[in-house]
Design a protein around this motif. Structure first.
Motif, PDB file in Angstrom:
ATOM      1  N   ASN A   1      34.463  40.461  19.640  1.00 29.39           N
ATOM      2  CA  ASN A   1      34.316  41.846  20.103  1.00 29.39           C
ATOM      3  C   ASN A   1      33.516  41.910  21.397  1.00 29.39           C
ATOM      4  O   ASN A   1      33.845  42.685  22.306  1.00 29.39           O
ATOM      5  CB  ASN A   1      33.623  42.685  19.030  1.00 29.39           C
ATOM      6  N   LEU A   2      32.440  41.096  21.500  1.00 25.23           N
ATOM      7  CA  LEU A   2      31.647  41.083  22.727  1.00 25.23           C
ATOM      8  C   LEU A   2      32.482  40.579  23.902  1.00 25.23           C
ATOM      9  O   LEU A   2      32.393  41.119  25.021  1.00 25.23           O
ATOM     10  CB  LEU A   2      30.402  40.216  22.538  1.00 25.23           C
ATOM     11  N   LEU A   3      33.280  39.537  23.660  1.00 25.65           N
ATOM     12  CA  LEU A   3      34.039  38.941  24.752  1.00 25.65           C
ATOM     13  C   LEU A   3      35.178  39.868  25.199  1.00 25.65           C
ATOM     14  O   LEU A   3      35.406  40.050  26.403  1.00 25.65           O
ATOM     15  CB  LEU A   3      34.582  37.580  24.318  1.00 25.65           C
ATOM     16  N   THR A   4      35.905  40.447  24.255  1.00 23.37           N
ATOM     17  CA  THR A   4      36.985  41.364  24.643  1.00 23.37           C
ATOM     18  C   THR A   4      36.421  42.601  25.331  1.00 23.37           C
ATOM     19  O   THR A   4      37.041  43.143  26.267  1.00 23.37           O
ATOM     20  CB  THR A   4      37.798  41.786  23.405  1.00 23.37           C
ATOM     21  N   ASN A   5      35.239  43.057  24.900  1.00 22.86           N
ATOM     22  CA  ASN A   5      34.600  44.184  25.581  1.00 22.86           C
ATOM     23  C   ASN A   5      34.241  43.815  27.010  1.00 22.86           C
ATOM     24  O   ASN A   5      34.413  44.616  27.951  1.00 22.86           O
ATOM     25  CB  ASN A   5      33.347  44.610  24.799  1.00 22.86           C
ATOM     26  N   ALA A   6      33.745  42.566  27.211  1.00 25.79           N
ATOM     27  CA  ALA A   6      33.423  42.122  28.569  1.00 25.79           C
ATOM     28  C   ALA A   6      34.685  42.019  29.424  1.00 25.79           C
ATOM     29  O   ALA A   6      34.668  42.373  30.624  1.00 25.79           O
ATOM     30  CB  ALA A   6      32.701  40.782  28.509  1.00 25.79           C
ATOM     31  N   ILE A   7      35.778  41.528  28.849  1.00 29.05           N
ATOM     32  CA  ILE A   7      37.030  41.433  29.606  1.00 29.05           C
ATOM     33  C   ILE A   7      37.519  42.823  29.999  1.00 29.05           C
ATOM     34  O   ILE A   7      37.993  43.045  31.113  1.00 29.05           O
ATOM     35  CB  ILE A   7      38.080  40.677  28.783  1.00 29.05           C
TER      36      ILE A   7
ATOM     37  N   VAL B   1      26.801  37.009  26.236  1.00 31.78           N
ATOM     38  CA  VAL B   1      28.070  37.218  26.956  1.00 31.78           C
ATOM     39  C   VAL B   1      27.742  38.037  28.192  1.00 31.78           C
ATOM     40  O   VAL B   1      27.361  39.208  28.081  1.00 31.78           O
ATOM     41  CB  VAL B   1      29.105  37.936  26.075  1.00 31.78           C
ATOM     42  N   ARG B   2      27.885  37.413  29.351  1.00 32.69           N
ATOM     43  CA  ARG B   2      27.525  38.037  30.637  1.00 32.69           C
ATOM     44  C   ARG B   2      28.783  38.344  31.430  1.00 32.69           C
ATOM     45  O   ARG B   2      29.622  37.472  31.654  1.00 32.69           O
ATOM     46  CB  ARG B   2      26.629  37.076  31.429  1.00 32.69           C
ATOM     47  N   ASP B   3      28.924  39.618  31.816  1.00 36.33           N
ATOM     48  CA  ASP B   3      30.044  40.003  32.674  1.00 36.33           C
ATOM     49  C   ASP B   3      29.514  40.629  33.950  1.00 36.33           C
ATOM     50  O   ASP B   3      28.340  41.025  34.019  1.00 36.33           O
ATOM     51  CB  ASP B   3      30.983  40.974  31.948  1.00 36.33           C
ATOM     52  N   TYR B   4      30.356  40.733  34.932  1.00 38.20           N
ATOM     53  CA  TYR B   4      29.992  41.287  36.240  1.00 38.20           C
ATOM     54  C   TYR B   4      30.858  42.515  36.537  1.00 38.20           C
ATOM     55  O   TYR B   4      31.353  42.699  37.644  1.00 38.20           O
ATOM     56  CB  TYR B   4      30.159  40.236  37.337  1.00 38.20           C
ATOM     57  N   GLY B   5      31.015  43.346  35.501  1.00 36.15           N
ATOM     58  CA  GLY B   5      31.861  44.516  35.636  1.00 36.15           C
ATOM     59  C   GLY B   5      31.109  45.749  36.066  1.00 36.15           C
ATOM     60  O   GLY B   5      30.163  45.686  36.868  1.00 36.15           O
ATOM     61  N   VAL B   6      31.487  46.898  35.478  1.00 42.19           N
ATOM     62  CA  VAL B   6      30.924  48.179  35.904  1.00 42.19           C
ATOM     63  C   VAL B   6      29.473  48.333  35.484  1.00 42.19           C
ATOM     64  O   VAL B   6      28.734  49.126  36.073  1.00 42.19           O
ATOM     65  CB  VAL B   6      31.766  49.335  35.315  1.00 42.19           C
ATOM     66  N   GLY B   7      29.051  47.607  34.466  1.00 47.99           N
ATOM     67  CA  GLY B   7      27.661  47.686  34.035  1.00 47.99           C
ATOM     68  C   GLY B   7      27.389  48.897  33.158  1.00 47.99           C
ATOM     69  O   GLY B   7      28.297  49.625  32.741  1.00 47.99           O
ATOM     70  N   LEU B   8      26.128  49.127  32.873  1.00 41.82           N
ATOM     71  CA  LEU B   8      25.685  50.235  32.019  1.00 41.82           C
ATOM     72  C   LEU B   8      24.626  51.037  32.760  1.00 41.82           C
ATOM     73  O   LEU B   8      23.737  50.465  33.399  1.00 41.82           O
ATOM     74  CB  LEU B   8      25.096  49.724  30.700  1.00 41.82           C
ATOM     75  N   ALA B   9      24.727  52.355  32.663  1.00 38.39           N
ATOM     76  CA  ALA B   9      23.723  53.209  33.271  1.00 38.39           C
ATOM     77  C   ALA B   9      22.477  53.246  32.390  1.00 38.39           C
ATOM     78  O   ALA B   9      22.469  52.747  31.258  1.00 38.39           O
ATOM     79  CB  ALA B   9      24.288  54.623  33.457  1.00 38.39           C
ATOM     80  N   ALA B  10      21.402  53.835  32.910  1.00 44.99           N
ATOM     81  CA  ALA B  10      20.148  53.926  32.168  1.00 44.99           C
ATOM     82  C   ALA B  10      20.360  54.714  30.872  1.00 44.99           C
ATOM     83  O   ALA B  10      20.920  55.801  30.874  1.00 44.99           O
ATOM     84  CB  ALA B  10      19.074  54.606  33.016  1.00 44.99           C
ATOM     85  N   GLY B  11      19.920  54.176  29.764  1.00 46.97           N
ATOM     86  CA  GLY B  11      20.051  54.817  28.461  1.00 46.97           C
ATOM     87  C   GLY B  11      21.319  54.485  27.715  1.00 46.97           C
ATOM     88  O   GLY B  11      21.429  54.775  26.514  1.00 46.97           O
TER      89      GLY B  11
END
Length: 543
Positions: free
Chosen positions: A418-424, A451-461
C-alpha cells in the motif's frame, strides 16, 4: 584503575521514596505540614517576644529593688560612721564595725558584701585588705564596676556572676547584680567602696517556669492546630478523593459509577454536577457505541450481501469482456471499463470486510520470523508493472544480512504494498530524479522500512490526515493503481495490531516519506526507530 558504581547504588531507600511519593500525591499532608510549619514560626516568634518582655520586666523590677536596698544599707552605714567620735583613729576597727553589720544583714537577706578601699592606688579588691562575706569569691565584683569609682562617686550597678564556696568546699556560680556605693571613713578621712552582690535565683526560677509554661502551651497549640487542619482538610479532600476514584472507574469503563451526594453545600453541588456529567457521558458513549455497532454491522452486511450480485455481474462482465472483439469500438471500450471498475469494486469490498474486522476487534495475527529485506524485494517485484506504466524506477536499499521481525508476513506485505503503490500514484513523471527509494534497516530492538518518493508531497497538517479513511490530498487526482482510499487506513490498523509505528512526512514539491517501524519481538515496546522519519536528503528550515 576505573571503578564502576553498581547500578541502583545511587537510588534512594525504599522508605524515602515511599515518603516522597506520599508527599507528592497527598494534598492533605502538604496542607497540614505547611500549616504546622507556619504555626511553629508564628508561635515561636510570639513566645520569644513574650519571654523577652517577661525577662526584662523581672530584671528591671529586681534592679530597682536591689539598688534601693543597697542605698538603704549605705545610708545606714553612713549614719553609723557619723556617730563615731572624731578622736577614734582605729582604721581597722572602724572598717570591721562598718562591714560586720552589713555582712550580717546580707546573710539574713541573701546578699553578699565586699568592702574595699581606700580608693586610689592600691585600692582594688585584688590588692587585698578587703572585708567580705565568708565564702565569697571577690572576683565576682566586675572590674568595670571598680573602674567606675576611679573618677565617680555615684552609685552604680551591673550584672555579674556570683561565685561562692560553701563549708563543704563546693563552688557554685549564680547570676546576680552587683551594686557599688562609696562611704568616707572618719578614722583616716578616706573613701571606701561597698559592693553589694544580689543573686537572681528567684528571677531565674520564675523565668524557667514561664519558659516551661510557654513551651507546653506552644506544643499543645501546634498539636491542636495540626489536628484542626487535618480535620478541616479531610472534609474537603475526602470528597475529592472519592471523585478521583469514581473518575478512574469511569475511565476504566465502569460507566454506572456515581458519587454519593449528601447535604447542600458546595461539595454536594459539585458531586451532583459530576454525576450529571457522568450520566451525560454514559448516554453519549452508549449512543456512540450503538452507532459504531450499527455502522460495523451495516458495513459487514453490505459487504457480504454485495458479493452475490457482484459474482453474477462478474460472470456477465467476463462474457462481455471475452467477446469485446466482436463489438463495435464504443461497446468494446465499455466492456473494458466495466471489467476495470468491477476489479476495483471487488477490491473495495475486500477492504471493507477487512475494516469491519478491525472495527469488531476480530483481526488476529499469524506470527512468524519475517525478513523485511525479502518482503521489500517481493513487493517491489509485484508492483513492477505499475511502476513501469508510470515510468518510475523503484530502488531498494537494504543490508546484506537479514532484517528479522516477529510479524504476520501477509499483513506486513500488504502495508508495504500500500505504501509503495501510494508512492507510485503520487510520483511525478515529468521531472528528473523521480525514483522511489525503499530502505530497510534494523537493530537489536526494532526493524523499519521507509518508502521515499519525490512526488507532490504533503502540505502542513496532512501527515496526520493521510491515514484517514477515503482521505485524498487532491480529490481531483486520479488513482492510477485502482486504489479504494482504504489502503493506508488498513495499513495503520495492521501496524497497530503489531504494536508498531506507521508515520508520514512530506513537504510540498519535495515529496513524502512513510516509515513503518516494528518491534523485533511481538509485544515489545518501541522507543526508537532505526531509520529517520525526515529523509537525509532534506534540509530542515532554520526557525
Amino acid at each position: 584503575m576505573l571503578h564502576l558504581r553498581p547500578r541502583g547504588s545511587h537510588r534512594l531507600p525504599e522508605s524515602v521514596r515511599r515518603g516522597l511519593t506520599f508527599w507528592r500525591r497527598s494534598i492533605q499532608a502538604r496542607v497540614v505540614a505547611s500549616t504546622v510549619l507556619l504555626s511553629v514560626v508564628v508561635i515561636s516568634g510570639v513566645g520569644w517576644y513574650l519571654l523577652r518582655q517577661t525577662r526584662d520586666g523581672l530584671l528591671d523590677h529586681r534592679v530597682d529593688a536591689v539598688v534601693a536596698e543597697a542605698n538603704d544599707e549605705t545610708a545606714s552605714a553612713r549614719g553609723r560612721l557619723e556617730a563615731v567620735t572624731g578622736t577614734d583613729a582605729d582604721v581597722a576597727g572602724q572598717l570591721r564595725e562598718l562591714a560586720e553589720p552589713i555582712i550580717q544583714a546580707g546573710d539574713a537577706r541573701d546578699f553578699s558584701v565586699v568592702l574595699a578601699g581606700p580608693t586610689g592606688d592600691g585600692g582594688r579588691i585584688a590588692d587585698g585588705g578587703a572585708n567580705y562575706t565568708r565564702g565569697l569569691d571577690t572576683s565576682s565584683v566586675p572590674a568595670k564596676l571598680e573602674e567606675h569609682f576611679d573618677d565617680s562617686s555615684t552609685t552604680a550597678w551591673t550584672y555579674t556572676v556570683i561565685r561562692s564556696t560553701d563549708r563543704d568546699g563546693v563552688t557554685t556560680e549564680r547570676p546576680g547584680i552587683a551594686v557599688g556605693a562609696q562611704v568616707q571613713l572618719p578614722a583616716d578621712g578616706q573613701t571606701y567602696t561597698l559592693y553589694y552582690l544580689f543573686p537572681l535565683g528567684e528571677q531565674e526560677e520564675t523565668l524557667a517556669l514561664v519558659s516551661r509554661a510557654l513551651l507546653t502551651a506552644a506544643v499543645l497549640l501546634v498539636v491542636l492546630v495540626a489536628g484542626m487542619t487535618w480535620l478541616v482538610t479531610r472534609q474537603v479532600v475526602t470528597p475529592i478523593r472519592m471523585a478521583r476514584q469514581v473518575a478512574e472507574r469511569l475511565a476504566a469503563g465502569q460507566l454506572q459509577e456515581r458519587l454519593r451526594v449528601s447535604g447542600e453545600d458546595d461539595l454536594a453541588r459539585l458531586a451532583t454536577s459530576f454525576n450529571q456529567m457522568a450520566s451525560n457521558l454514559q448516554r453519549q458513549i452508549r449512543q456512540l457505541e450503538e452507532l459504531s455497532r450499527v455502522q460495523r454491522r451495516f458495513t459487514s452486511d453490505v459487504s457480504h450481501e454485495l458479493r452475490t450480485p457482484l459474482t453474477t455481474v462478474r460472470m456477465a462482465s467476463d462474457v462481455l469482456h471475452d467477446a469485446r472483439a466482436d463489438f463495435d469500438p464504443a461497446t468494446a471500450r465499455a466492456a473494458e471499463l466495466l471489467q476495470t471498475e468491477l476489479d476495483r469494486f471487488e477490491t473495495l469490498l475486500v477492504d471493507l470486510l477487512e475494516i469491519s474486522r478491525f472495527d469488531a476487534g476480530a483481526a488476529v495475527l499469524e506470527l512468524d520470523d519475517v525478513n523485511l529485506v525479502d518482503v521489500a524485494h517481493r513487493v517491489v517485484d509485484a508492483t513492477g508493472p505499475l511502476a513501469q506504466q508510470r515510468r518510475v524506477q523503484v530502488v531498494v536499499r537494504a543490508p546484506d544480512h537479514p532484517c528479522l521481525a516477529e510479524a504476520d508476513v501477509r499483513r506486513i506485505e500488504r502495508v508495504v504494498r500500500n505504501l509503495l503503490t501510494n508512492a507510485i500514484d503520487h510520483t511525478s513523471t515529468d521531472r528528473a530524479g523521480g525514483d522511489i527509494v525503499v530502505t530497510v534497516a534494523g537493530d537489536d530492538h526494532a526493524a523499519a522500512i521507509t518508502v521515499r518518493d519525490y512526488g507532490v508531497g504533503l502540505a502542513a497538517g496532512e501527515a496526520a490526515m493521510v491515514f484517514n479513511r477515503f482521505w485524498r490530498a487532491d480529490p481531483a487526482r486520479a488513482r492510477t493503481s485502482g486504489g479504494t482510499g482504504l489502503g493506508l487506513s488498513i495499513s495503520l490498523e495492521d501496524t497497530h495490531l503489531h504494536g508498531g509505528w506507521l508515520q508520514a512526512w512530506g513537504r510540498p514539491g519535495e515529496g513524502a516519506q512513510f516509515r513503518l517501524t516494528l518491534p523485533r519481538r511481538a509485544g515489545g515496546v518501541l522507543r526508537h526507530s532505526p531509520l529517520p522519519l525526515v529523509p537525509v536528503d532534506v534540509t530542515e528550515p532554520v526557525t
